[in-house]
Every structure is written in C-alpha cells, then in structure tokens.
Design a protein around this motif. Structure first.
Motif, PDB file in Angstrom:
ATOM      1  N   ARG A 355       6.489 -70.243 -35.916  1.00 12.60           N
ATOM      2  CA  ARG A 355       6.995 -69.446 -34.805  1.00 12.60           C
ATOM      3  C   ARG A 355       8.296 -70.030 -34.253  1.00 12.60           C
ATOM      4  NH1 ARG A 355       2.820 -67.704 -30.007  1.00 12.60           N
ATOM      5  NH2 ARG A 355       3.508 -65.546 -29.823  1.00 12.60           N
ATOM      6  N   VAL A 356       9.241 -69.149 -33.937  1.00 10.48           N
ATOM      7  CA  VAL A 356      10.466 -69.515 -33.226  1.00 10.48           C
ATOM      8  C   VAL A 356      10.623 -68.551 -32.054  1.00 10.48           C
ATOM      9  CG1 VAL A 356      11.585 -70.488 -35.260  1.00 10.48           C
ATOM     10  CG2 VAL A 356      11.912 -68.069 -34.716  1.00 10.48           C
ATOM     11  N   LEU A 357      11.376 -68.955 -31.045  1.00  9.79           N
ATOM     12  CA  LEU A 357      11.583 -68.139 -29.853  1.00  9.79           C
ATOM     13  C   LEU A 357      13.000 -67.585 -29.820  1.00  9.79           C
ATOM     14  CD1 LEU A 357       9.821 -70.317 -27.103  1.00  9.79           C
ATOM     15  CD2 LEU A 357       8.850 -68.475 -28.496  1.00  9.79           C
ATOM     16  N   VAL A 358      13.120 -66.341 -29.335  1.00  2.77           N
ATOM     17  CA  VAL A 358      14.426 -65.696 -29.197  1.00  2.77           C
ATOM     18  C   VAL A 358      14.541 -65.163 -27.769  1.00  2.77           C
ATOM     19  CG1 VAL A 358      14.666 -65.117 -31.631  1.00  2.77           C
ATOM     20  CG2 VAL A 358      13.468 -63.533 -30.125  1.00  2.77           C
ATOM     21  N   PRO A 359      15.716 -65.323 -27.133  1.00  2.00           N
ATOM     22  CA  PRO A 359      15.869 -64.892 -25.740  1.00  2.00           C
ATOM     23  C   PRO A 359      16.040 -63.380 -25.623  1.00  2.00           C
ATOM     24  CG  PRO A 359      17.932 -65.792 -26.550  1.00  2.00           C
ATOM     25  CD  PRO A 359      16.925 -65.968 -27.657  1.00  2.00           C
ATOM     26  N   VAL A 360      15.365 -62.807 -24.648  1.00  2.96           N
ATOM     27  CA  VAL A 360      15.535 -61.403 -24.278  1.00  2.96           C
ATOM     28  C   VAL A 360      15.581 -61.361 -22.759  1.00  2.96           C
ATOM     29  CG1 VAL A 360      14.577 -59.080 -24.325  1.00  2.96           C
ATOM     30  CG2 VAL A 360      14.341 -60.551 -26.325  1.00  2.96           C
ATOM     31  N   GLY A 361      16.776 -61.216 -22.214  1.00  2.56           N
ATOM     32  CA  GLY A 361      16.912 -61.273 -20.764  1.00  2.56           C
ATOM     33  C   GLY A 361      16.551 -62.650 -20.239  1.00  2.56           C
ATOM     34  N   LEU A 369       9.505 -67.635 -39.213  1.00  4.06           N
ATOM     35  CA  LEU A 369      10.311 -68.061 -40.343  1.00  4.06           C
ATOM     36  C   LEU A 369       9.422 -68.689 -41.410  1.00  4.06           C
ATOM     37  CD1 LEU A 369      13.391 -69.720 -38.574  1.00  4.06           C
ATOM     38  CD2 LEU A 369      13.177 -67.387 -39.432  1.00  4.06           C
ATOM     39  N   PHE A 370       9.600 -68.259 -42.646  1.00  7.34           N
ATOM     40  CA  PHE A 370       8.886 -68.862 -43.760  1.00  7.34           C
ATOM     41  C   PHE A 370       9.509 -70.223 -44.098  1.00  7.34           C
ATOM     42  CE2 PHE A 370       7.513 -64.482 -44.387  1.00  7.34           C
ATOM     43  CZ  PHE A 370       6.202 -64.656 -44.812  1.00  7.34           C
ATOM     44  N   PRO A 371       8.764 -71.087 -44.793  1.00  7.19           N
ATOM     45  CA  PRO A 371       9.312 -72.385 -45.190  1.00  7.19           C
ATOM     46  C   PRO A 371      10.629 -72.214 -45.951  1.00  7.19           C
ATOM     47  CG  PRO A 371       6.969 -72.323 -45.636  1.00  7.19           C
ATOM     48  CD  PRO A 371       7.352 -70.940 -45.213  1.00  7.19           C
ATOM     49  N   GLY A 372      11.628 -72.972 -45.532  1.00  5.29           N
ATOM     50  CA  GLY A 372      12.934 -72.908 -46.183  1.00  5.29           C
ATOM     51  C   GLY A 372      13.892 -71.925 -45.552  1.00  5.29           C
ATOM     52  N   GLU A 373      13.413 -71.046 -44.666  1.00  5.02           N
ATOM     53  CA  GLU A 373      14.293 -70.076 -44.023  1.00  5.02           C
ATOM     54  C   GLU A 373      15.030 -70.708 -42.855  1.00  5.02           C
ATOM     55  OE1 GLU A 373      12.319 -65.694 -44.902  1.00  5.02           O
ATOM     56  OE2 GLU A 373      11.914 -66.689 -42.989  1.00  5.02           O
ATOM     57  N   ALA A 374      16.271 -70.320 -42.668  1.00  9.59           N
ATOM     58  CA  ALA A 374      17.115 -70.830 -41.597  1.00  9.59           C
ATOM     59  C   ALA A 374      17.027 -69.902 -40.380  1.00  9.59           C
ATOM     60  CB  ALA A 374      18.554 -70.940 -42.079  1.00  9.59           C
ATOM     61  N   PRO A 375      17.454 -70.390 -39.195  1.00 14.65           N
ATOM     62  CA  PRO A 375      17.431 -69.536 -37.993  1.00 14.65           C
ATOM     63  C   PRO A 375      18.222 -68.244 -38.162  1.00 14.65           C
ATOM     64  CG  PRO A 375      17.806 -71.829 -37.395  1.00 14.65           C
ATOM     65  CD  PRO A 375      17.851 -71.774 -38.882  1.00 14.65           C
ATOM     66  N   ALA A 376      19.173 -68.224 -39.089  1.00 16.77           N
ATOM     67  CA  ALA A 376      19.944 -66.999 -39.302  1.00 16.77           C
ATOM     68  C   ALA A 376      19.059 -65.844 -39.730  1.00 16.77           C
ATOM     69  CB  ALA A 376      21.028 -67.256 -40.359  1.00 16.77           C
ATOM     70  N   GLU A 377      17.917 -66.153 -40.382  1.00 17.05           N
ATOM     71  CA  GLU A 377      16.988 -65.095 -40.786  1.00 17.05           C
ATOM     72  C   GLU A 377      16.402 -64.379 -39.575  1.00 17.05           C
ATOM     73  OE1 GLU A 377      16.453 -64.154 -43.854  1.00 17.05           O
ATOM     74  OE2 GLU A 377      17.678 -65.721 -44.760  1.00 17.05           O
ATOM     75  N   ALA A 378      16.193 -65.136 -38.492  1.00 16.39           N
ATOM     76  CA  ALA A 378      15.655 -64.520 -37.273  1.00 16.39           C
ATOM     77  C   ALA A 378      16.672 -63.563 -36.649  1.00 16.39           C
ATOM     78  CB  ALA A 378      15.258 -65.598 -36.272  1.00 16.39           C
ATOM     79  N   LEU A 379      17.952 -63.835 -36.834  1.00 16.56           N
ATOM     80  CA  LEU A 379      18.975 -62.960 -36.263  1.00 16.56           C
ATOM     81  C   LEU A 379      18.894 -61.565 -36.859  1.00 16.56           C
ATOM     82  CD1 LEU A 379      22.094 -65.326 -36.198  1.00 16.56           C
ATOM     83  CD2 LEU A 379      20.319 -65.030 -34.484  1.00 16.56           C
ATOM     84  N   ILE A 390      22.390 -61.726 -30.808  1.00 16.22           N
ATOM     85  CA  ILE A 390      22.309 -63.109 -30.355  1.00 16.22           C
ATOM     86  C   ILE A 390      22.927 -64.003 -31.421  1.00 16.22           C
ATOM     87  CG2 ILE A 390      20.230 -62.690 -28.980  1.00 16.22           C
ATOM     88  CD1 ILE A 390      18.617 -64.038 -31.190  1.00 16.22           C
ATOM     89  N   THR A 391      23.155 -65.249 -31.072  1.00 13.72           N
ATOM     90  CA  THR A 391      23.740 -66.200 -32.006  1.00 13.72           C
ATOM     91  C   THR A 391      22.654 -67.109 -32.567  1.00 13.72           C
ATOM     92  OG1 THR A 391      24.193 -67.862 -30.293  1.00 13.72           O
ATOM     93  CG2 THR A 391      25.879 -66.170 -30.695  1.00 13.72           C
ATOM     94  N   GLU A 392      22.987 -67.812 -33.623  1.00 14.41           N
ATOM     95  CA  GLU A 392      22.031 -68.717 -34.246  1.00 14.41           C
ATOM     96  C   GLU A 392      21.625 -69.835 -33.299  1.00 14.41           C
ATOM     97  OE1 GLU A 392      21.719 -71.362 -38.381  1.00 14.41           O
ATOM     98  OE2 GLU A 392      23.204 -69.754 -38.170  1.00 14.41           O
ATOM     99  N   ALA A 393      22.545 -70.225 -32.404  1.00 13.80           N
ATOM    100  CA  ALA A 393      22.249 -71.289 -31.440  1.00 13.80           C
ATOM    101  C   ALA A 393      21.229 -70.848 -30.398  1.00 13.80           C
ATOM    102  CB  ALA A 393      23.532 -71.742 -30.752  1.00 13.80           C
ATOM    103  N   ASP A 394      21.053 -69.532 -30.222  1.00 12.26           N
ATOM    104  CA  ASP A 394      20.096 -69.032 -29.231  1.00 12.26           C
ATOM    105  C   ASP A 394      18.650 -69.143 -29.711  1.00 12.26           C
ATOM    106  OD1 ASP A 394      22.132 -68.288 -27.457  1.00 12.26           O
ATOM    107  OD2 ASP A 394      22.397 -66.352 -28.445  1.00 12.26           O
ATOM    108  N   VAL A 395      18.442 -69.264 -31.010  1.00 16.75           N
ATOM    109  CA  VAL A 395      17.095 -69.317 -31.568  1.00 16.75           C
ATOM    110  C   VAL A 395      16.501 -70.706 -31.338  1.00 16.75           C
ATOM    111  CG1 VAL A 395      15.669 -69.008 -33.621  1.00 16.75           C
ATOM    112  CG2 VAL A 395      17.761 -67.647 -33.325  1.00 16.75           C
ATOM    113  N   ILE A 396      15.338 -70.763 -30.689  1.00 16.63           N
ATOM    114  CA  ILE A 396      14.661 -72.035 -30.404  1.00 16.63           C
ATOM    115  C   ILE A 396      13.677 -72.310 -31.533  1.00 16.63           C
ATOM    116  CG2 ILE A 396      13.247 -73.298 -28.749  1.00 16.63           C
ATOM    117  CD1 ILE A 396      14.288 -71.423 -26.583  1.00 16.63           C
ATOM    118  N   CYS A 397      13.996 -73.314 -32.348  1.00 11.91           N
ATOM    119  CA  CYS A 397      13.227 -73.552 -33.579  1.00 11.91           C
ATOM    120  C   CYS A 397      12.276 -74.741 -33.496  1.00 11.91           C
ATOM    121  CB  CYS A 397      14.186 -73.768 -34.753  1.00 11.91           C
ATOM    122  SG  CYS A 397      15.256 -72.373 -35.104  1.00 11.91           S
TER     123      CYS A 397
END
Length: 466
Positions: A355-361, A369-379, A390-397
């Motif tokens: 699980r990763v967190l993404v900001p909404v308001g 994210l599956f093993p090996g996936e980068a935060p860019a996949e969440a974007l 959102i940007t890749e830096a916004d994703v809390i991994c």
C-alpha cells in the motif's frame, strides 16, 4: 427534512471546468456519511470507455478509446467497473455516494436520461455488493446522489434516489449541496495490524484455486478482526462518544492550547483479539496437502469527521483493513498466470502488492504497487481513476516496507534437497509409522507390567534349582 451535503469548493471549480467546455462528462461522487453529517471529498471523472477490437467491454488496460457524447450511450458496466477500482483506493469509512453529470440535457426532466442514471446507479450498487469484503456500499443509507450541472446555464442541481426501488415507487428527494470555502477538518487514525497465521490447504476432488483459498483466509481474518477490541491512543472508549470530545479531554488533561486552524494530531489505533475468540470453536484433525503461511503488517490510515462517534470509527478502521486485504488479493489473483494453488515447487513465495498513500485535498487515499514497481506507476492510476494530477514526490511509499525474503531464500535452498523437505504424503506416512511404533512399545511395556509377578516367580524357581 432536506438532506445536506458538504464538499470542498474545488469540487465546484472541477464541475465548472468541464461545463465551460460544453462537453458531456459522467463521474463518481466520493465521500463519507455519518450520523451527524455527510461530506463529499472528491469528484472523479469516469475515464473514456475502452473496448476490445470486437466491440466488447474490457478492462482499463485496453488502448482503444470510444468517446461517449451523451448520457444514453454510457455503459452501466463501465461506470460500475470504475467504481470498483476507485473503492480499492478509498480508506475505510469512505464510499462511492453517487454520480455527477455535466450535460446540456436536464436529466431530471428528461425521462430517458433519468431512467439511464437510475440504471447506472442500480448496476453499480449490485457490482459493489458482489464482494462483501470490499465494503463497497455504505451501510447507513440506500439513497444515492445525482449531481447535475447544465453546460448551457451552469445551474447546479442535486437530488437523491433510493437504490433498487421499483420504478413506480422511485422517490426523487431534494438535496442541499453546500461548498465549503475553508478546508474540511479531518481526524486521522493510524493502525498497524500484524498477521502471522498458518492456514491448511486441502485439495478436494474438484480442486481449489488461489482465489478460493484467499477467500477462506479473508473469511477467517474478517471474523477475527470483527471480534477484536479497539483502543484509541491506548484507551478503551465508549462507542457513543465523539472523536472531538476525546481530543478535548486530552487537551484539558495536558493543559495545552490548540488553535482552531491547527491540524489535530493523528490518533494511534490498536486492535486486540480476546483470547477466547482467538481459539477455534472445534478442533479437527485433517490430512492437508500443504499450508499457507500468511504473514505481514497491514498499514491503515482512516480519516473521520471529528464529530463521528467512536463506534463509526471502529467500523471504519476494521473496514479499511479487510478492504485492503480484499483489494490486494484480487489484484494478486488477476496478475497470476497459473491459478493452481499447489505449484510444482515444494516452497512457493508470493508477495501481494503493498500500500502507498496519495493526497486528495486535505486527506489521503491509497494505491497499490507490485514488487519492483516505482511510485510513477501510482501516478497513472491516480490520473486515470481519480482524474488528479500529482507528482511522484507526492506519493507516500514508506507506510509499508517490501517483504523480507531472507527466510524464504533459506527455505528455497533447503527445498533443493529431497531429504530435508518431505511431501505431504511422505509426512503423513512418517507420522503414521511413528504412531504404530509408539503403540507397540506401550503394548510390550503393559504386558511386562501385567505379568511381572509371574515372571519373577518363574525366575526365582530357575535360580533356586540352579
């Protein structure tokens, strides 16, 4: 009494953005309903419908896009599929509350348009209810919101209808939609729930798949979590007490002052399973074909309206943990090439997505994210499913760490030796033979004890004669 809904002001700007372009748009209303207030947190446009080459509906990975220009052309299944994907991203206590539409037609006055909206909501309701562990439908009400903005007049209208009601008995209720100029305050509750269980695998004549076994694990986990007792910041609270009363008492106790605009600190939640509920009702001895060691920590972050009760908060936290497990299991099974539960290898390691967190308001939703996936996949998921940039830096991994495979690597090395890892059949034979040897030993000892006096007398006569 007219139903009142509160939402951030950027939701109005979001609607005006599409209405000003005079294009048709349909999307989902996301929010939280409590006994004291109903809050909308976000509006998410449904992506353009994607179809396969033969025209049948498919998943979100297809590249062919079919532009829908009117409400009557919308596929109920496509909106429902969007709702299922978005529900995975919602924390516990949050739900799909309805749909919004920007169009030139007045959907409340046009019978065909209104019938279409009602059909979409009914279909979505049934789709979200197909998996009970996803908690797709709000338990507080069967009413769903319909929000419409006219692309010509820019007039905003909101009403609600009851889901699955007969067409003749459908009651359209007015809704007072209010936009808040200031950000809505939320109380955040964090929980880390640890799993360390071993589940038997019993293959019947009909066989068993990974998905079926995971459903059994979910059922067991759900019963355990529902029976658990929740502590907030180390204290057991009364279910009728509101969260803001809890924070006020702590501020008074600590003699500290807090400004009105200051964000309340996160509360820590602990779940404890009563000892009697941790034990099975009956103990059965079964010959197993294998076992699944289910281990790891589920990170849970729930956001509640400050005046929500402790009971509502407890339900939201438990929903969040089970919903997260159900989401991962579904994604993991969808990604499997072979659904066979017992692979050829004696030891098999599987790591579901983390699980990763993404900001909404002012709060956070989540992605996986599956093993090996980068935060860019969440974007990509956030952009397509939530219509957010959102940007890749916004994703809390760092809320969950990747799995430690060192223990598995050791087991994998041992598995290369046939002498160290016996098959389930070999193990059962070994236990069966051991049981026979022990029984024979007990029988011999019993005979010796039973005839001890006779043996002693015979031995004495032999000695005396000699």
């Amino acid at each position: 009494m007219v139903r009142t809904v509160y939402s951030p002001e950027y939701c109005l700007q979001y609607l005006e953005q599409y209405a000003s372009k005079e294009i048709f748009v349909i999307g989902l209303i996301l929010g939280q309903t409590t006994n004291v207030r109903e809050n909308v947190i976000h509006l998410a446009r449904t992506p353009e419908e994607k179809t396969s080459e033969n025209g049948s509906e498919s998943n979100y990975s297809m590249d062919k896009v079919e532009t829908v220009k009117t409400l009557l052309d919308v596929s109920e299944a496509w909106v429902a599929d969007h709702a299922k994907h978005v529900t995975r991203m919602l924390p516990g206590g949050m739900f799909v509350q309805g749909v919004f539409v920007t169009s030139d037609e007045d959907i409340f006055e046009d019978p065909n348009c209104f019938s279409k909206v009602r059909s979409i909501l009914n279909y979505t309701y049934k789709a979200l209810g197909s998996n009970s562990y996803m908690f797709g439908n709000s338990p507080y009400s069967n009413d769903r919101l319909i929000l419409h903005m006219s692309t010509s007049t820019k007039v905003l209208t909101c009403k609600s209808i009851e889901i699955n009601a007969p067409n003749k008995n459908t009651v359209i209720k007015p809704v007072d939609w209010k936009f808040l100029s200031k950000p809505q305050q939320w109380q955040r509750l964090d929980c880390y729930y640890e799993f360390d269980e071993v589940y038997p695998v019993i293959v019947k004549k009909s066989g068993i798949s990974v998905k079926q076994q995971f459903q059994q694990i979910l059922e067991s986990a759900h019963k355990t979590i529902e029976s658990s007792v929740m502590f907030i910041d180390g204290e057991l609270k009364d279910g009728s007490e509101s969260l803001d009363q809890f924070t006020k008492k702590k501020k008074t106790k600590n003699n500290s002052k807090q400004t009105q605009n200051e964000t309340p600190k996160s509360m820590h939640v602990s779940l404890f399973v009563p000892f009697e509920n941790a034990l099975p009702e009956t103990v059965e001895y079964l010959e197993c074909d294998g076992s699944i060691h289910f281990s790891g920590v589920v990170s849970s972050s729930v956001f509640m309206y400050p005046k929500a009760t402790v009971s509502e908060t407890i339900a939201a936290v438990k929903q969040d943990i089970i919903r997260s497990l159900a989401s991962r299991f579904t994604m993991h099974c969808d990604a499997l090439i072979d659904d066979n539960l017992l692979p050829e290898e004696k030891v098999c390691f599987n790591e579901p997505p983390r699980r990763v967190l993404v900001p909404v308001g002012s709060l956070h939703l989540c992605d996986y994210l599956f093993p090996g996936e980068a935060p860019a996949e969440a974007l990509l998921s956030v952009r397509e499913l939530l219509d957010l940039q959102i940007t890749e830096a916004d994703v809390i991994c760092d809320v969950e760490t990747p799995a430690d495979t060192s223990e598995f690597d050791a087991l994998d090395r041992d598995a290369s030796s046939e002498e160290l890892l016996a098959t389930p059949q070999e193990a059962s034979q070994f236990m069966y033979i051991t049981g026979i040897c022990f029984a024979m030993l007990v029988l011999i000892v019993s005979i010796i004890i039973h005839y001890y006096d006779s043996i002693v007398q015979v031995f004495s006569k032999v000695v005396s004669k000699s």
